[in-house]
Structure formats: C-alpha cells, structure tokens
Design an enzyme around this catalytic site. Structure first.
Site, PDB file in Angstrom:
ATOM      1  N   TYR A 128     -68.214  18.115  59.262  1.00  0.00           N
ATOM      2  CA  TYR A 128     -68.997  19.339  59.107  1.00  0.00           C
ATOM      3  C   TYR A 128     -69.303  19.897  60.486  1.00  0.00           C
ATOM      4  O   TYR A 128     -70.200  19.441  61.181  1.00  0.00           O
ATOM      5  CB  TYR A 128     -70.291  19.077  58.329  1.00  0.00           C
ATOM      6  CG  TYR A 128     -71.049  20.359  58.065  1.00  0.00           C
ATOM      7  CD1 TYR A 128     -70.486  21.359  57.277  1.00  0.00           C
ATOM      8  CD2 TYR A 128     -72.295  20.592  58.617  1.00  0.00           C
ATOM      9  CE1 TYR A 128     -71.152  22.548  57.036  1.00  0.00           C
ATOM     10  CE2 TYR A 128     -72.980  21.782  58.383  1.00  0.00           C
ATOM     11  CZ  TYR A 128     -72.394  22.752  57.594  1.00  0.00           C
ATOM     12  OH  TYR A 128     -73.060  23.933  57.367  1.00  0.00           O
ATOM     13  N   TYR A 137     -65.696  27.278  52.272  1.00  0.00           N
ATOM     14  CA  TYR A 137     -66.845  26.632  52.939  1.00  0.00           C
ATOM     15  C   TYR A 137     -67.618  25.750  51.973  1.00  0.00           C
ATOM     16  O   TYR A 137     -68.095  26.213  50.930  1.00  0.00           O
ATOM     17  CB  TYR A 137     -67.756  27.703  53.511  1.00  0.00           C
ATOM     18  CG  TYR A 137     -68.743  27.186  54.530  1.00  0.00           C
ATOM     19  CD1 TYR A 137     -68.422  27.187  55.883  1.00  0.00           C
ATOM     20  CD2 TYR A 137     -69.993  26.710  54.141  1.00  0.00           C
ATOM     21  CE1 TYR A 137     -69.326  26.729  56.821  1.00  0.00           C
ATOM     22  CE2 TYR A 137     -70.892  26.242  55.079  1.00  0.00           C
ATOM     23  CZ  TYR A 137     -70.554  26.257  56.424  1.00  0.00           C
ATOM     24  OH  TYR A 137     -71.451  25.810  57.365  1.00  0.00           O
TER      25      TYR A 137
END
Ligand SMILES: [Zn+2]
Lengths: 382, 138
Positions: free
Chosen positions: A337, A287
C-alpha cells in the site's frame, strides 16, 4: 487545441523493495525509485524538467531535484487527497508535456507507512475542523468511514461478505504470483477471511490494505519521444480527476446519494475523452485501500449497473481469465500500500507484457486512484 | 474522548446543542438546509444564514462497529456503534453519532442485535452538549 489522447506515454517505471519496515528514509527511497524509473526509460536525470507527486509526499521537488542532479524544472505539481492523487500525478505531467511546458516528467510516491506514524493515532495534534462532525463519535479511521458505505451497500443491494472476500482473494492470488509482493507465497482462504478479526464491522482484517514502506516512480514523455525509448511505450489515452458536487472528504454522507462517489465523476470525463468503453478494457488496477471500494468503483466506472458491484465479483470475474482481471500485482491489499502508485506501474507492466500475472495480449488498462476521496484515473493503452 | 474542534461556521450548532436543541443551518434567503455548516448557500450563494430547529427524530441510514486498534478512550468501550442518522425533517441531512441506552451512557450500551438500518431514533444530549441517539423502540 492540444489534445491529451495518446499524446504522451509512460516509458519508464521503477520501485524499491516493499516491506513492513525499510531502513532508509522516505527521501532516499524516493531517489532510488526515480533513478530506477529513469534507468528503465534510458533517460538521464539531467533531462528531467517536470515533477509531480502527492501533497502528502514528504520529499518535495526541491529535495529530489537537488539530490538527483536534475536540470532546470519548468513544471512541478502536487495533487491532494492522499490516494486520490495517484493517477493525477501522471495526468498533470501528461498535460504539461502535451502543451509544451516540459519534455520529461517524473511522478513518484515514497512512503513509510509500515514503520511510520498513522495520522488518526496522533492525539496531540489538533483535529482538522471537518472532523468535529465525525471523530468525537469514534468514527476515527478511514476503515470506519468506508465501512459506513459498505454496510449501506450491503443493505440496499444485497452485497455480501463473500463478495468482499472475492476481491481480497483475487488480489491475494495475484500477489502469490508476484515475488515483489508482501503477500508472495502467503495464500488466503475463505476460512481465514471469515474467521479473521474485525477492524470495523462489516470490514474485517483482510478487507484492509497493508501497511507498507516503499517508493515507486514512472517517467512520462511525448508520444514522439517515446518511440525512441528502450521500452514499449504505454500511452496515456485518457485521464481524469473527480470531485463531485457537495463532496466532503472521506465522509461524503451529506450528498443526495453517498454511494455515487468520486469514481462516477472521474469516469464521466475519462470515457468521454476516450475511444474506449468499459467493454474494451482488458485488465484493471482499481484502488483497493479497502475491498468495499471495488464494488463502488466497478459501478462508478461503468463495468456494471448501480448496485451490481458485489454480484460482479462472482464466478471468478476478477481472477486471471475472468471478465475483468483485477490488481494483477496484488494491489494495495496484497502487494503493497503505497497510496496506489503500484497500480500505475502494474498497469504499465501489463501493457508491456511483463506482469507476473500477465493477461494475454492485454492492450488496455484502467488504473484508478482512491475512491471515497477526490480521485483520479487513467486509461492506458499500448 | 475527542471533543469537537469548533470553527466559526459550526459554533452555533454546538451552542444550541449545549442548550439541548438540535438546530441545522439554513439559508435565510432561499430557506435550503445545509450540513456541515459553511459561510455561503450552495443553492443561491447568499451569506445570510439562520439556524432552524428540527424535531430530532430520524432513522438509521447506516452504522459501523469499530474494533481496536483505536484511541484508548474508544478502545475501552469497543466494539461500540457509530450510526449515521437521516433526519426525518430533512432527509438529505445525515448526522454521525452514537446509539446509546440513555444520555451520556457508554458507547456500547445498546446490544448489537437491537441495531438495524431504518430503525427510528430520537436525539438526546450529553451533559457536555454532544448529540446522541436513542432507539424509539428499545
Ligand atoms: Zn440560499
């Protein structure tokens, strides 16, 4: 006792295009991504009996089930803490299916972040009370909150802006190979990185993820059922959530050791229930809302020792052919994102052998969710 | 500027701060300090609390310099400094705050080259009772 290890598999993935602005609603995008994932799996919508998403997902399971003509749902779940929830959506479905509560599960995330509001910008809404200890002082955005940890990591361990650039570059280089990525055909240079504007020193523009509109979904079924699906099954080998003792939102500054964040907690459980170790991992999707999360996660998940996360990025370690190819679709920094869901789908593509930046013979992949917040992670294998 | 949204647990902190006192919540049974304030002691699970006065001295544990886009009041003073101060009396208690040249001064009133991790700081309070930090050796 039911065991999670390899009991379920991801058999379908789907997504919409990614863009700074998409005309359709989050609800429509969610429906498109889910239908694409079911089509990829070769499973009819009325067979779906389980759904999982994030608490921040605006389109709830009632809307999805109604719009897509799903059958009776016997399991539905939502996971909190923004990007920390991504991998847990799959984990919840896997647990439900492994214990017989459902048979076909869909996880998804739909988000209009590029064209939609940013939560920290809204001054008319009363702040959450935990923010009384940080926001009045101008620590306003997630970038500011993580930059505080990044600065300390630099001070304590000699992590440099070049290390953070290595992360940004690896993601950008992979996005340059991925036609679906926002940053396809837009190379990044060290000069661009070093000369870019600050967002929150020590983090610059290229240390921050993209603002994106888009949606993604994946389909989870039992390992037995997976063998009859049209795609190579990607097994959920291990899964974990992590909320460390005395953790506090995205500003865990009041732990004994703020540099050991939720990754450390999730990692302990993840490896404990796996047949694999960090040395066995062929490719990682970690991440990356901010580059500075990667050194912290590399340490937390055990790819290097405490304090060595910056140095780990040297010598092309995160590039194709390196020690740990990273975020091979471009990640949150350069593909899209969407609260990390694209990392899950890319993990599946790697193990199917269909990534645009394929790691030869990739058989194992670590996927992680947001670090700094209560998190989750998956070990996938084929 | 944003003002603290005070809850029941945090209210005493702000009441003391308005009087120019830095006080940290402590357990009245086992004496452990805790921050941010909350109803129950995580060490002994007692609900009995007291507010212990601390010296207001500390060291910078880390800091950031936010640049726009920011909320308008903050953008006007950017880039400014947000520091995380580790209290000398209680090393695990760290307070987010601003490093300034004097009580109520602008958030950018200390030159960037004066700030370093480990620097000693001392608490002061704005007229509205917000804790701020001065370098011991400006
Ligand atoms: Zn106690």
């Amino acid at each position: 006792m039911a065991v999670l290890k390899d009991a379920t598999a991801i058999v379908g993935i789907g997504q919409t295009p990614f863009a700074k602005q998409l005309p359709e609603s989050e609800r429509a995008l969610a429906c498109r991504a889910i239908l694409a994932a079911l089509d990829d799996a070769g499973i009819a919508p009325d067979e779906v009996d389980a759904l999982a998403s994030y608490t921040m997902e605006e389109t709830d399971e009632v809307e999805v089930a109604k719009a897509l003509g799903l059958g009776d749902l016997t399991f539905f779940s939502k996971v909190g803490y923004g990007g920390g929830g991504s991998c847990a959506t799959v984990a919840h479905l896997a647990a439900a299916i492994a214990t017989g509560q459902a048979t076909v599960g869909v996880a998804w995330r739909s988000r209009k972040r590029g064209s939609g509001p940013r939560p920290w910008k809204n001054t008319t809404v009363q702040l959450p009370t935990p923010a009384q200890w940080t926001r009045p002082y101008g620590l306003l955005r997630p970038a500011d909150e993580i930059a505080m940890l990044a600065r300390r990591h630099m001070h304590e361990y000699g992590t440099t802006r070049d290390h953070l650039f290595n992360v940004a570059l690896a993601c950008r280089n992979r996005a340059n190979q991925n036609p679906a990525a926002i940053m396809y055909e837009r190379p990044l240079t060290r000069e661009m990185y070093m000369n870019s504007r600050w967002i929150s020193e020590p983090l610059c523009l290229f240390d921050n993820c993209l603002e994106t509109d888009g949606a993604l979904a994946c389909v989870v079924v039992s390992a037995e059922r997976a063998r009859d699906c049209r795609r190579t099954p990607v097994y959920v080998h291990s899964a974990a959530q992590g909320l460390p003792a005395q953790h506090h939102g995205m500003v865990n500054y009041w732990n004994d050791d703020p540099l050991t964040g939720p990754a450390w907690t999730a990692a302990r459980h993840l490896w404990k229930h796996a047949d694999l170790t960090p040395d066995d991992i062929d490719v990682a999707q970690i991440y990356d809302a901010f580059t500075a999360l990667i050194p912290l996660s590399l340490e937390g998940y055990g790819f290097c020792a405490r304090g060595e996360g910056g140095a780990f990025t040297e010598g092309g370690a995160l590039e194709t052919g390196g020690r740990l190819p990273l975020n091979t679709s471009g990640g949150g920094l350069s593909e899209a994102y969407v609260h990390g869901f694209n990392l899950i789908n890319e993990g599946v593509r790697q193990l199917r052998g269909t990534s645009t930046a394929q790691v030869p013979d990739a058989a194992t992949c670590l996927v992680t969710a947001g670090e700094g917040v209560p998190t989750s992670a998956l070990l996938l294998r084929n | 500027m944003l003002t603290p949204v005070v809850d029941d647990d945090g209210a005493p902190f702000w009441e003391y701060a308005a009087r120019g006192e830095l006080r940290i919540q402590a357990c009245a049974d086992c004496a452990e300090l805790r921050f941010p304030p909350r109803p129950c002691c995580p060490h002994c699970r007692s609900f009995a609390t007291e507010w212990r006065r601390v010296s207001g001295r500390g060291r910078i544990w880390s800091y950031v310099r936010p640049h726009p886009p920011l909320l308008p009041d903050y953008a006007e003073q950017a880039p400014y400094h947000v520091v995380l101060v580790e209290l000398t009396d209680a090393p695990r208690i760290r307070l987010v705050g601003n490093l300034v040249s004097g009580p109520g001064a602008r958030l950018d009133s200390v030159p960037a080259e004066r700030i370093r991790i480990g620097a000693r700081v001392q608490v002061v309070f704005t007229p509205t009772g917000l804790p701020q930090w001065l370098l011991e050796r400006p």
